[in-house]
Structure formats: C-alpha cells, structure tokens
Design a protein around this motif. Structure first.
Motif, PDB file in Angstrom:
ATOM      1  N   HIS A 198       2.513   2.023  -3.379  1.00 11.08           N
ATOM      2  CA  HIS A 198       1.648   2.607  -4.404  1.00 11.08           C
ATOM      3  C   HIS A 198       1.381   4.089  -4.155  1.00 11.08           C
ATOM      4  O   HIS A 198       0.889   4.781  -5.047  1.00 11.08           O
ATOM      5  CB  HIS A 198       0.346   1.812  -4.500  1.00 11.08           C
ATOM      6  N   SER A 199       1.709   4.571  -2.978  1.00 12.70           N
ATOM      7  CA  SER A 199       1.744   6.027  -2.765  1.00 12.70           C
ATOM      8  C   SER A 199       3.059   6.595  -3.275  1.00 12.70           C
ATOM      9  O   SER A 199       3.099   7.626  -3.950  1.00 12.70           O
ATOM     10  CB  SER A 199       1.566   6.353  -1.282  1.00 12.70           C
ATOM     11  N   ARG A 259       0.833  -1.211   0.000  1.00 12.97           N
ATOM     12  CA  ARG A 259       0.000   0.000   0.000  1.00 12.97           C
ATOM     13  C   ARG A 259       0.865   1.258   0.000  1.00 12.97           C
ATOM     14  O   ARG A 259       0.602   2.204  -0.766  1.00 12.97           O
ATOM     15  CB  ARG A 259      -0.925  -0.002   1.219  1.00 12.97           C
ATOM     16  N   HIS A 282       4.020   7.594  -6.998  1.00 15.33           N
ATOM     17  CA  HIS A 282       3.651   8.899  -7.567  1.00 15.33           C
ATOM     18  C   HIS A 282       4.675   9.993  -7.234  1.00 15.33           C
ATOM     19  O   HIS A 282       4.488  11.136  -7.645  1.00 15.33           O
ATOM     20  CB  HIS A 282       2.288   9.334  -7.036  1.00 15.33           C
ATOM     21  N   THR A 321      -0.570   6.999   6.547  1.00 13.56           N
ATOM     22  CA  THR A 321      -1.238   7.419   5.315  1.00 13.56           C
ATOM     23  C   THR A 321      -0.712   8.790   4.919  1.00 13.56           C
ATOM     24  O   THR A 321      -0.688   9.704   5.752  1.00 13.56           O
ATOM     25  CB  THR A 321      -2.765   7.479   5.514  1.00 13.56           C
ATOM     26  N   TYR A 322      -0.278   8.938   3.654  1.00 14.02           N
ATOM     27  CA  TYR A 322       0.417  10.143   3.224  1.00 14.02           C
ATOM     28  C   TYR A 322      -0.349  10.853   2.113  1.00 14.02           C
ATOM     29  O   TYR A 322      -0.748  10.234   1.120  1.00 14.02           O
ATOM     30  CB  TYR A 322       1.831   9.805   2.733  1.00 14.02           C
ATOM     31  N   ASP A 323      -0.521  12.162   2.298  1.00 15.72           N
ATOM     32  CA  ASP A 323      -1.037  13.022   1.239  1.00 15.72           C
ATOM     33  C   ASP A 323       0.134  13.324   0.304  1.00 15.72           C
ATOM     34  O   ASP A 323       1.238  13.671   0.762  1.00 15.72           O
ATOM     35  CB  ASP A 323      -1.584  14.312   1.866  1.00 15.72           C
ATOM     36  N   LEU A 324      -0.082  13.216  -1.004  1.00 14.90           N
ATOM     37  CA  LEU A 324       1.014  13.436  -1.949  1.00 14.90           C
ATOM     38  C   LEU A 324       1.563  14.855  -1.882  1.00 14.90           C
ATOM     39  O   LEU A 324       2.720  15.086  -2.253  1.00 14.90           O
ATOM     40  CB  LEU A 324       0.551  13.122  -3.377  1.00 14.90           C
TER      41      LEU A 324
END
Length: 440
Positions: free
Chosen positions: A185-186, A182, A189, A268-271
C-alpha cells in the motif's frame, strides 16, 4: 663408459671455449676443493652416481641407478652463492612485508580519508570474483500495471520515467502477509515500479501469487530458498539468496535502464524516497533511521560530496551502509559482469558495492544532502504461530470459524487443532461458553 641409458651430449659450437677452459681447470679445482664440481652436465665416468645399498651388506656399490639421471653434487660453486644468498635473505623479507600489507587491509588499519579516494580492486573473496549463476524459480509474473491512477494521474502520464526495480526479500512467518500488504500500500503510490518479491521457500506460494496479483503493481514472484549449508550458520546470511535471485533475473532480462533498490518488507518508506532515487546516475546514498546503536546509518557529506560514513559497526567495511541506504543505476551496474552478493553475514552491502567498483567520488547524496530520513529500519517482533484448540466438528459451514482458520493457516498466522494448544474461548456478555453453546 657411460651407461646406455645416458647418451653423451654433443658440445655445441658456442660451448667449445667453455669446454676447453673447464678441462684445463679440472685438476686445479679438484685440488682446491674436493666438494666442488663442474655444474655443466657432460656424462662421463667421473659423474656422481646414486648409491645402491646391497641388502646383504652395507658396502656402497657406486653403480648408476637405471632409469634415473645421474645425481649432481649438491655443493654449489662460490660464484653461484654470491647471488643465491641475497635472494634467500630477500624472500623472507618479502613474505613478512606482504603479510603486514594484507593484514592492514583486512583489519582496516592504516586507512585515512585520503586513502578512501584511491582506486582499488573489488573484494577478493572467491564468491565475489565470479558472475552469478543462480537457478531461478519464477512462480508468477505480471508486467502490466493494473492501476488506473497513481497520485491522481493516469499511469500513462509517467511513461517517460525510469523504472524502479524494487527488490524485497521475504520469508515465511506469521507476520509475512501483513507486512507485504502494508508495503504494497506504500508502493501503490509509486509510478513506474516493478516489484521483485523473492520468497525464501522451497516451493511457490499460491496464496502470495493471488495477493500480489490483487494489488495491480507489476511484479515478479520467485522462490529463492537459502542453501541448506547456510541454514544452521550463526548468524545465517538471511536475504542473500533472495537478492542474488533478483540480480540474476535482472541479468537474464539484460536490463540496463532503470534503478535497483533493495527494500525489506518490514521497513517504512517516505514516498519522497522514490522521487529521489529515480534519478540515480551511478549510486545514490541516504541515511537510514533506527539502525543499531546510533539509531542512524548514512554518509557524511561535506560541500555536497560524500567524504565518510556514520555507522556504529564499522568492522573494516569500506562501505558501512545499510541495505536500504543506497540505490544503483542499472546502466552503471551492467558495466560489471561479476556483480555479486556473497554469503557473508554483515558484509552483504559492502561486498556488493565492491563488486560494482564503486568509488567514493561517484556517490550521489540524496535526502537534502543526507540531512533527512526517508527510510526507517522498523522491525516487527516475530512470534511463533500459535496453535488454537477448536473442536474439528465445529469447523464446518455452520459458522465463519472454519473458513477463517483455513485462511490463517494458508498465511501461516495461526493453526487450529483438535488436540493441541490452549482451548479457544468463545464468549458472550463477558462470559465464556462451550463451543457447543454457539455452534451445535
């Protein structure tokens, strides 16, 4: 006559007046106070010798002890007492003063917002005062970016951007592979990123090598087990050995250009986070969501400057921030050769930031002046890997179950056994059937 072991000292020319004066006053001092003697050493028959006790009787034999210097009287002239007594009174006062000073610093007492701006030395813990000297176990590594396009642009379009070194400590468990997948897949980008995956394992994980190669992200996979002496600690310093290994890798490669970020595999990471931290000049900070009692941890910003911190567990930490709440410029970090992260649970972030001499005026607030959450401290509930009872004779090539459970075993997700665990149910049309019904 003096003993042959104690040769008389010849008086120096500069001592002649003193010697003459002392000889003239010898009789006067003796008559006034029998307990006071001349403290200047001139061996002569009048010296106070050690007392030798005969084993046969208790008579004192005032003969010198061979091999030892004559013992001088313990009494001290009054002119010496006049400066010794104040020192004796001053020493306890200094000890008490230092005790309260050190106690107040340890407990975080007497610290105001103005004190935060003062210069200070890094934390004085012994593990924090020496440079890292970790043994690196590199399992596999790739510096080639296998992604042809990132955010609809060719990888070459980002060649001028500083590299983000994204450090992920991880450990074997049934959720490890899905969480790394998971996270990957961050990161797919994010251009110009090198992924440092440090696994808390004694040996290299071949399956993880294959997995990381599959993504095409430049990476380094290393085995970085926690030292055995810490494994039974409550709480254990989880992730420290992994991050120390990554710091050692950065040091050995003499990296001074780029940005360091510690990113756990279950966050969880914001792009937008990566765009924000890439321009870090020294240390940038930002709030992290879902932290402890307040569900948030991060800097307090006023007039564009960090002035304090919001965190539900202060614990006398100078930098009460989450590991995912800051990024460090490698050029700035290289100025501090003793950069470290000691094995002290709960204080990893604080002691690391202390080791790089961080000053509150140097902090760069990100995330729209720390008003936005760009990273979340999400956590997956860990469970023990189950054992499923399946007849071994059916785990061959006649169905997919053999290959499936071999893959699950490699990932640490589940295990098949002939004798242990609950019997696996295989059903059709809502009804369970024996294994032989489908597989024989």
């Amino acid at each position: 006559m003096p003993s042959a072991h104690y040769l008389p000292l010849d008086p120096q020319a500069s001592d002649a007046d003193d010697l003459e004066e002392e000889e003239g006053q010898q009789e006067h001092r003796t008559s006034m106070n029998n307990n006071q003697y001349n403290i200047r050493y001139h061996p002569q028959p009048a010296v106070d010798y050690d007392v030798v006790v005969d084993d046969d009787d208790n008579d004192d034999d005032r003969t010198p002890t061979m091999g030892k210097a004559p013992r001088l009287s313990r009494s001290i002239p009054s002119r010496r007492r006049c400066w010794i007594m104040p020192i004796m009174l001053l020493v306890p006062f200094c000890i008490v003063f230092l005790y309260f000073m050190l106690s107040s610093q340890t407990l975080g007492l007497g610290t105001s917002l103005e004190d935060v701006d003062d210069d200070y030395e890094p934390h004085n813990d012994s593990p924090n005062t020496h440079a890292l000297n970790e043994t690196l176990h590199i399992c596999s590594e790739s510096h080639e970016d296998g992604r042809l396009y990132v955010q609809d642009k060719p990888s070459s379009a980002y060649a001028q951007l500083p590299v983000i070194y994204f450090v992920t400590p991880t450990y074997p468990r049934r959720e490890q592979i899905p969480e790394l997948t998971r996270l990957a897949h961050s990161l797919l980008h994010v251009p110009r990123l090198h992924w440092l995956v440090a696994n808390d394992h004694e040996r290299c994980d071949t399956y993880m090598d294959i997995l990381l190669n599959r993504f095409g992200i430049p990476f380094t996979h290393m085995a970085s087990p926690m030292p055995h002496k810490f494994r039974n600690s409550k709480p254990a310093p989880r992730g420290v050995a992994n991050r120390r290994a990554a710091l050692q890798w950065i040091r050995q490669h003499n990296l001074t250009n780029g940005v360091l970020y510690f990113g756990d595999d279950d966050n969880t990471y914001d792009l937008r986070l990566f765009t924000e931290i890439r321009q870090t000049q020294r240390v940038s900070m930002f709030p992290v969501g879902l932290i402890a009692d307040y569900a948030v941890s991060g800097p307090v910003v006023r007039d564009g400057k960090v002035v304090a911190f919001l965190d539900s567990w202060v614990a006398a930490r100078r930098w009460p921030v989450d590991m995912a709440g800051f990024a460090v410029n490698l050029g700035y970090m290289s100025l501090y050769p003793n950069v470290n992260m000691p094995y002290k649970p709960g204080y990893e972030e604080d002691l690391f930031l202390r080791s790089i001499g961080l000053h509150i005026d140097q902090i760069e607030p990100r995330g729209n002046n720390c008003t936005e959450i760009l990273v979340w401290h999400t956590q997956t509930k860990n469970k023990k890997s189950p054992v499923v009872r399946l007849e071994k004779k059916y785990l061959d090539g006649r169905s997919n179950l053999g290959a499936l459970f071999r893959s699950l075993k490699v990932m640490g997700v589940a295990f098949a056994s002939d004798t242990e665990g609950p019997l696996a149910t295989i059903s059709k049309n809502g009804k369970g059937k024996p294994h032989s019904y489908f597989l024989s």
